[in-house]
Every structure is written in structure tokens, then in C-alpha cells.
Design a protein around this motif. Structure first.
Motif, PDB file in Angstrom:
ATOM      1  N   LYS A  81     -46.865   9.813  29.433  1.00  0.00           N
ATOM      2  CA  LYS A  81     -45.422   9.607  29.586  1.00  0.00           C
ATOM      3  C   LYS A  81     -44.873   9.101  28.257  1.00  0.00           C
ATOM      4  CE  LYS A  81     -42.091   7.232  32.554  1.00  0.00           C
ATOM      5  NZ  LYS A  81     -41.194   8.348  32.780  1.00  0.00           N
ATOM      6  N   ALA A  82     -43.702   9.638  27.858  1.00  0.00           N
ATOM      7  CA  ALA A  82     -43.075   9.197  26.601  1.00  0.00           C
ATOM      8  C   ALA A  82     -41.689   8.657  26.904  1.00  0.00           C
ATOM      9  CB  ALA A  82     -42.987  10.373  25.639  1.00  0.00           C
ATOM     10  N   ILE A  83     -41.336   7.557  26.292  1.00  0.00           N
ATOM     11  CA  ILE A  83     -39.995   6.980  26.460  1.00  0.00           C
ATOM     12  C   ILE A  83     -39.485   6.506  25.094  1.00  0.00           C
ATOM     13  CG2 ILE A  83     -40.400   6.157  28.836  1.00  0.00           C
ATOM     14  CD1 ILE A  83     -40.665   3.299  27.611  1.00  0.00           C
ATOM     15  N   VAL A  84     -38.179   6.254  25.044  1.00  0.00           N
ATOM     16  CA  VAL A  84     -37.604   5.552  23.892  1.00  0.00           C
ATOM     17  C   VAL A  84     -37.219   4.173  24.404  1.00  0.00           C
ATOM     18  CG1 VAL A  84     -35.681   5.473  22.260  1.00  0.00           C
ATOM     19  CG2 VAL A  84     -36.731   7.665  22.848  1.00  0.00           C
ATOM     20  N   ALA A  85     -37.586   3.129  23.691  1.00  0.00           N
ATOM     21  CA  ALA A  85     -37.202   1.776  24.135  1.00  0.00           C
ATOM     22  C   ALA A  85     -36.994   0.878  22.929  1.00  0.00           C
ATOM     23  CB  ALA A  85     -38.268   1.182  25.050  1.00  0.00           C
ATOM     24  N   THR A  86     -35.982   0.022  23.043  1.00  0.00           N
ATOM     25  CA  THR A  86     -35.694  -0.966  22.004  1.00  0.00           C
ATOM     26  C   THR A  86     -36.402  -2.254  22.369  1.00  0.00           C
ATOM     27  OG1 THR A  86     -33.538   0.030  21.631  1.00  0.00           O
ATOM     28  CG2 THR A  86     -33.805  -2.240  20.878  1.00  0.00           C
ATOM     29  N   LEU A  87     -37.107  -2.844  21.415  1.00  0.00           N
ATOM     30  CA  LEU A  87     -37.689  -4.168  21.634  1.00  0.00           C
ATOM     31  C   LEU A  87     -36.797  -5.194  20.943  1.00  0.00           C
ATOM     32  CD1 LEU A  87     -41.535  -3.860  21.051  1.00  0.00           C
ATOM     33  CD2 LEU A  87     -40.236  -3.707  23.177  1.00  0.00           C
ATOM     34  N   GLN A  88     -36.490  -6.254  21.652  1.00  0.00           N
ATOM     35  CA  GLN A  88     -35.674  -7.313  21.052  1.00  0.00           C
ATOM     36  C   GLN A  88     -36.251  -8.664  21.478  1.00  0.00           C
ATOM     37  OE1 GLN A  88     -30.997  -8.755  20.748  1.00  0.00           O
ATOM     38  NE2 GLN A  88     -31.529  -7.123  22.155  1.00  0.00           N
ATOM     39  N   CYS A  89     -36.472  -9.517  20.508  1.00  0.00           N
ATOM     40  CA  CYS A  89     -37.022 -10.843  20.788  1.00  0.00           C
ATOM     41  C   CYS A  89     -35.935 -11.727  21.400  1.00  0.00           C
ATOM     42  CB  CYS A  89     -37.533 -11.454  19.489  1.00  0.00           C
ATOM     43  SG  CYS A  89     -38.462 -12.954  19.779  1.00  0.00           S
ATOM     44  N   ALA A  90     -36.328 -12.591  22.340  1.00  0.00           N
ATOM     45  CA  ALA A  90     -35.372 -13.542  22.919  1.00  0.00           C
ATOM     46  C   ALA A  90     -34.809 -14.472  21.844  1.00  0.00           C
ATOM     47  CB  ALA A  90     -36.048 -14.349  24.024  1.00  0.00           C
ATOM     48  N   GLY A  91     -35.527 -14.586  20.713  1.00  0.00           N
ATOM     49  CA  GLY A  91     -35.080 -15.464  19.619  1.00  0.00           C
ATOM     50  C   GLY A  91     -34.210 -14.760  18.600  1.00  0.00           C
ATOM     51  N   ASN A  92     -33.894 -13.464  18.834  1.00  0.00           N
ATOM     52  CA  ASN A  92     -33.016 -12.765  17.887  1.00  0.00           C
ATOM     53  C   ASN A  92     -31.710 -13.566  17.745  1.00  0.00           C
ATOM     54  OD1 ASN A  92     -32.272 -10.653  16.165  1.00  0.00           O
ATOM     55  ND2 ASN A  92     -31.338  -9.447  17.809  1.00  0.00           N
ATOM     56  N   ARG A  93     -31.193 -13.658  16.533  1.00  0.00           N
ATOM     57  CA  ARG A  93     -29.937 -14.348  16.219  1.00  0.00           C
ATOM     58  C   ARG A  93     -30.054 -15.874  16.354  1.00  0.00           C
ATOM     59  NH1 ARG A  93     -24.815 -12.184  18.772  1.00  0.00           N
ATOM     60  NH2 ARG A  93     -24.054 -13.336  16.971  1.00  0.00           N
ATOM     61  N   ARG A  94     -31.286 -16.382  16.284  1.00  0.00           N
ATOM     62  CA  ARG A  94     -31.439 -17.834  16.417  1.00  0.00           C
ATOM     63  C   ARG A  94     -30.785 -18.584  15.264  1.00  0.00           C
ATOM     64  NH1 ARG A  94     -36.944 -18.460  17.306  1.00  0.00           N
ATOM     65  NH2 ARG A  94     -36.695 -18.765  19.549  1.00  0.00           N
ATOM     66  N   SER A  95     -30.804 -17.987  14.056  1.00  0.00           N
ATOM     67  CA  SER A  95     -30.292 -18.722  12.890  1.00  0.00           C
ATOM     68  C   SER A  95     -28.837 -19.121  13.080  1.00  0.00           C
ATOM     69  CB  SER A  95     -30.446 -17.895  11.626  1.00  0.00           C
ATOM     70  OG  SER A  95     -29.674 -16.731  11.741  1.00  0.00           O
TER      71      SER A  95
END
Ligand code: MTE
Length: 374
Positions: A81-95
Motif C-alpha cells: 500500500k502506498a500513501i502520501v502523508a505529512t509528518l509534523q512534530c507536536a513541538g513544531n513552532r515551539r520557538s
């Protein structure tokens, strides 16, 4: 032994050991599928080198038929199975959260703890159906092969997702990223991909899947990735009763600002969590704010980012530009970053604000509430 990672020379490492970093923002949005050299990297412990030939994935806990698979067996027994998915850390934009009030002892991510890729593997649902899930099971735990030190103990990184989510077919046990075998630093030979969820649940170097009655007791589930109110401190935190993070919220960031002959071209990305997709991005500019709707470069898809761009009129140095996105459930981003501040600096999805033409040092000093990561 320290495993070398293959990143572009302009990749920004917030931490060298273990390596954590991401690309400059303008590079981040160059392509819909982020090439591996630019793909952000989030590691809690040393990167393990898992031997592909001796590798086994075990399925245990509340299943009728505990089993284990080599990589070849996963490929032979279950449909690819193939998919497209974005991974984003819960800490994105912490700065920008920590510009409001410090967030100690955490990686100071700017807006680059996010990337998008094509993933190929087999569906977790098929594997769980093969093992036969007991009626009592409610959660699916993933455990990685990396030893991480947390709160004075050594643990394997892990975490769980609800069984209902695991049975939606799009949760993948992936061995390929962007048509190539997974890179060592991104989880080779096998990782989980949970679209629309915080990146922490997409466990890399996956070695065990356990079916459980309760959510995982792994320290990276029970004592991390929980959301606390703004007035809670690390000393007063009640981990057991805090909101367990799962689905991401709607978010957007400005990644590039270019002066062009007829105005200013603003570009960025937007994301939505769960099975929602991004439907609109508004760009505000000037004081008082005027708004313009951005156009998308990518089609809508659940858990997949959409890069956008918009032409706005010429601005004076120091004037504000801000971004806010809307998802398919009509959720939008909060205006005020203070309202989403928490001592772990998770899930900052306040409007992204920058000041036109100002180097980040000036903004940092003059206006700490303005996000300066460009
Ligand atoms: N899996 C393991 N085994 N160890 C980790 O440190 N980090 C998690 C997740 N899976 C992690 C892990 C976090 S917090 C994120 S955001 C994503 O991996 C990042 O994936 P990437 O490094 O491939 O970008």
C-alpha cells in the motif's frame, strides 16, 4: 557508534547528539514531497542500526495469534500500500511559544519540524486482522529499537494509538519513503506512519506492536506529548489526567517572502489534523490588517500539507504579515499565541506573524510576540 545522517549542507541542526533539525524554510517548501536530504529529523536517542536480515517485527499482547515477521514476509503476505502523508512534530513552532515564556529543556524548533513524503509498506489493518485482535483490546502500541534515556531510565521509544484509528487502513508499516528504502535515520528498515497524528506516533525502527486495553505506559506516551493548560508548570503537572495528544490541529506558516515588481510574494505551508484537510489560507498584512486569500499549489488531502502562495501589495519595512488556515471542519488557528502556551511548548498553532523586511534579531529584541523564524 554515531550513525551519519545524509542531510543538505544548509540543514539546521538544533542539536547534534542525538541529531535533531530541519531545512531552511524556503527550501522546506520547494517540493510537494520533501527529499530525504531536507526531511526534518527528530530523534530522542542514538540512531540504531537495525540489521535487515535478522530483523523481526513481533505482534503480541491481546491477539489470538502472536506472530513475528521478517521484512520479506511482510511484503509477501500482505498487499503493498502506498500513501502520501505529512509528518509534523507536536513541538513544531515551539520557538515562537518560548518567545512568550521560556520552554526549558526542549528542542527549540522553528517552523521546520514538518515534512511530506510518499510512503510504501503494508496496511497495519491487514497485519492486525492476520493476528486476530481480542475483543478487549482498545489500543495499539508501537515500540522502536532505539534506547533513549528519560527521567533517569533507559527505555525503548514507543507510544500507542486507539485501535479504531489503527483499523482505518491508512496507518502504514512503511519500508519505503519517496520510492527508496527508508533511510537509517528515518527508521529503517520499518516504521509506523500514522497520518494526521502527531509525529511521535509514527514510531521509527519499529520492532514490536502490542495490543493493549489501556494507552501505552511507555514514558514517551505517558510522560510526554500531553497538553497542559497555560498555568501548569512541570512541578504541578498531573500527567495521568492530562490531554493525550493524537490528532494534529490546523496550522500554517509563512516560509518565504519575496519582493517582486508588482508587490510581495508570500509562500508557505498549511496542515490539518485527523482526516480533515486544508480548505483556505488567509494572509493578513499591514495595520490595520487587510486580508487576501492564498492559492494552493497542492491538491487537498487528509493529513497532507498544502503549499500556498499569494501576492500582496508592497509593504514598508516592519509591517506585519500573518497567516491563518482553515480546515474542512471549519476550524481555524487562534490569533493569540499566549492562549495556547504550555510548558512543553506543544501544538503551537497561533497565527504565524512576521514583520516584513526585518532580520530576526531585530524582531526578537523589539517584539518578542512576533515569530522571527524565517
Ligand atoms: N521513533 C523512534 N523510535 N524514536 C524517536 O525518537 N521520534 C518521533 C517519531 N518516531 C522518534 C520516533 C517524533 S517526535 C517525530 S516528530 C517523528 O518520528 C519524526 O520523524 P522523522 O525523524 O523521520 O522526521
Amino acid at each position: 557508534m554515531v550513525v551519519p545522517v545524509n542531510k543538505n549542507s544548509d540543514f539546521i541542526f538544533h542539536q547534534e547528539t542525538p541529531p535533531n533539525g530541519g531545512p531552511p524554510l524556503a527550501r522546506l517548501i520547494e517540493k510537494f514531497a520533501t527529499p530525504v536530504q531536507n526531511f526534518f529529523l527528530r530523534t530522542h536517542g542514538d540512531i540504531p542500526e537495525v540489521n535487515r536480515s535478522t530483523f523481526r517485527l513481533t505482534i503480541a499482547g491481546l491477539v489470538k495469534r502472536p506472530c513475528e515477521f521478517t521484512l520479506a514476509e511482510l511484503g509477501e503476505r500482505f498487499p503493498a500500500k502506498a500513501i502520501v502523508a505529512t509528518l509534523q512534530c507536536a513541538g513544531n513552532r515551539r520557538s515562537s511559544a518560548s518567545a512568550i515564556k521560556p520552554v526549558p529543556n526542549e528542542v527549540r524548533w522553528g517552523n521546520e519540524a514538518i515534512s511530506n513524503a510518499g510512503w510504501k509498506g503494508c496496511s497495519l489493518t491487514d497485519v492486525l486482522q492476520f493476528a486476530g485482535v481480542d475483543d478487549q483490546a482498545k489500543h495499539v502500541e508501537f515500540v522502536g529499537a532505539d534506547r533513549c534515556s528519560k527521567e533517569g531510565t533507559e527505555v525503548y521509544f514507543g507510544g500507542s494509538i486507539p485501535l479504531d484509528r489503527a483499523l482505518q487502513r491508512d496507518v502504514l508499516l512503511a519500508w519505503e519513503m519517496n520510492d527508496r528504502p527508508l533511510a537509517t535515520e528515518h527508521g529503517a528498515p520499518l516504521r509506523a506512519i500514522v497520518p494526521g497524528y502527531i509525529g511521535a506516533r509514527s514510531v521509527k525502527w519499529l520492532k514490536e506492536i502490542n495490543l493493549l486495553i489501556e494507552p501505552s505506559k511507555n514514558l514517551y506516551h505517558a510522560h510526554a506529548y500531553r497538553l497542559f493548560p497555560s498555568d501548569t508548570s512541570s512541578a504541578s503537572a498531573d500527567w495521568e489526567h492530562a490531554l493525550e495528544l493524537g490528532e494534529l490541529s490546523v496550522n500554517s506558516c509563512i516560509c518565504a517572502i519575496e519582493e517582486v515588481p508588482n508587490g510581495v510574494l508570500v509562500k508557505g505551508y498549511a496542515t490539518a489534523g485527523g482526516n480533515r484537510h486544508v480548505v483556505r489560507v488567509d494572509i493578513g498584512f499591514g495595520e490595520p490588517l487587510k486580508w487576501r486569500e492564498a492559492s494552493f499549489q497542492d491538491p487537498p488531502g487528509p493529513g497532507i500539507w498544502r503549499r500556498w502562495e499569494v501576492l500582496i501589495p508592497k509593504l514598508l519595512v516592519g509591517e506585519i504579515i500573518c497567516a491563518r488556515a482553515w480546515d474542512s471542519a471549519a476550524n481555524t488557528q487562534p490569533e493569540d499565541p499566549e492562549s495556547v502556551w504550555n510548558f512543553k511548548g506543544y501544538m503551537n498553532n497561533a497565527w504565524h506573524r512576521v514583520r516584513f523586511g526585518m532580520p530576526w534579531e531585530d524582531v526578537k529584541v523589539a517584539k518578542p510576540e512576533i515569530d522571527y523564524y524565517l
